[in-house]
Scaffold this motif. Structure first.
Motif, PDB file in Angstrom:
ATOM      1  N   ARG A   1       0.851  -1.185   0.000  1.00 37.96           N
ATOM      2  CA  ARG A   1       0.000   0.000   0.000  1.00 37.96           C
ATOM      3  C   ARG A   1       0.887   1.236   0.000  1.00 37.96           C
ATOM      4  O   ARG A   1       1.686   1.430   0.919  1.00 37.96           O
ATOM      5  CB  ARG A   1      -0.944   0.050   1.193  1.00 37.96           C
TER       6      ARG A   1
ATOM      7  N   SER B   1       1.244   5.391   0.069  1.00 39.57           N
ATOM      8  CA  SER B   1       0.567   6.560   0.618  1.00 39.57           C
ATOM      9  C   SER B   1       1.209   7.818   0.051  1.00 39.57           C
ATOM     10  O   SER B   1       2.411   7.842  -0.225  1.00 39.57           O
ATOM     11  CB  SER B   1       0.674   6.588   2.137  1.00 39.57           C
TER      12      SER B   1
ATOM     13  N   THR C   1      -4.467  12.626   2.384  1.00 40.97           N
ATOM     14  CA  THR C   1      -3.711  11.468   1.909  1.00 40.97           C
ATOM     15  C   THR C   1      -4.470  10.722   0.828  1.00 40.97           C
ATOM     16  O   THR C   1      -5.686  10.525   0.934  1.00 40.97           O
ATOM     17  CB  THR C   1      -3.390  10.518   3.076  1.00 40.97           C
TER      18      THR C   1
ATOM     19  N   TYR D   1      -4.145   7.008  -1.322  1.00 32.23           N
ATOM     20  CA  TYR D   1      -3.540   5.694  -1.200  1.00 32.23           C
ATOM     21  C   TYR D   1      -3.618   4.932  -2.526  1.00 32.23           C
ATOM     22  O   TYR D   1      -4.494   5.190  -3.352  1.00 32.23           O
ATOM     23  CB  TYR D   1      -4.272   4.869  -0.136  1.00 32.23           C
TER      24      TYR D   1
END
Length: 114
Positions: free
Chosen positions: A19, A21, A77, A79
């Motif tokens: 993942r 970010s 943010t 992702y």
């Protein structure tokens, strides 16, 4: 000026997950579309996914069904959840602020290899 900082890259085996970010500075993040791009050695920059300010995603065919873009406006943010990773996903991944001058992050390396 907007600053973008990516994180979450690394080395992963084929079939694995990562993942990414991207944290953005500025107070208008929630009003701006964001995107993820990637560039592999010797290749052109490639659009991976975008997300509108309303949260509507769009994906390149090469990652559709494997990658998921999302955003948390409270955290400024965006992702990129990557699953079923393949060696051809190996690249430097960049996030981009899709408004105004189009700001870029510094990139994060993703390497898919056994």
């Amino acid at each position: 000026q907007v600053q973008l900082v990516e994180s979450g890259g690394g080395l992963v085996q084929p079939g694995g997950s990562l993942r990414l970010s991207c944290v953005a500075s500025g107070s208008i993040f929630s009003l701006v579309a964001m995107g993820w791009y990637r560039q592999a050695p010797g290749n052109q920059l490639e659009l991976v996914a975008t997300i509108t300010r309303f949260g509507t995603p769009n994906y390149a065919n090469s990652v559709k069904g494997r990658f998921t873009i999302s955003r948390d406006n409270a955290k400024n943010t965006v992702y990129l959840q990557m699953t079923s990773l393949k060696p051809e996903d190996t690249a430097v991944y960049y996030c981009k602020w899709l408004a105004g001058e189009g700001y870029w992050g510094q990139g994060t390396q993703v390497t898919v290899s056994s």
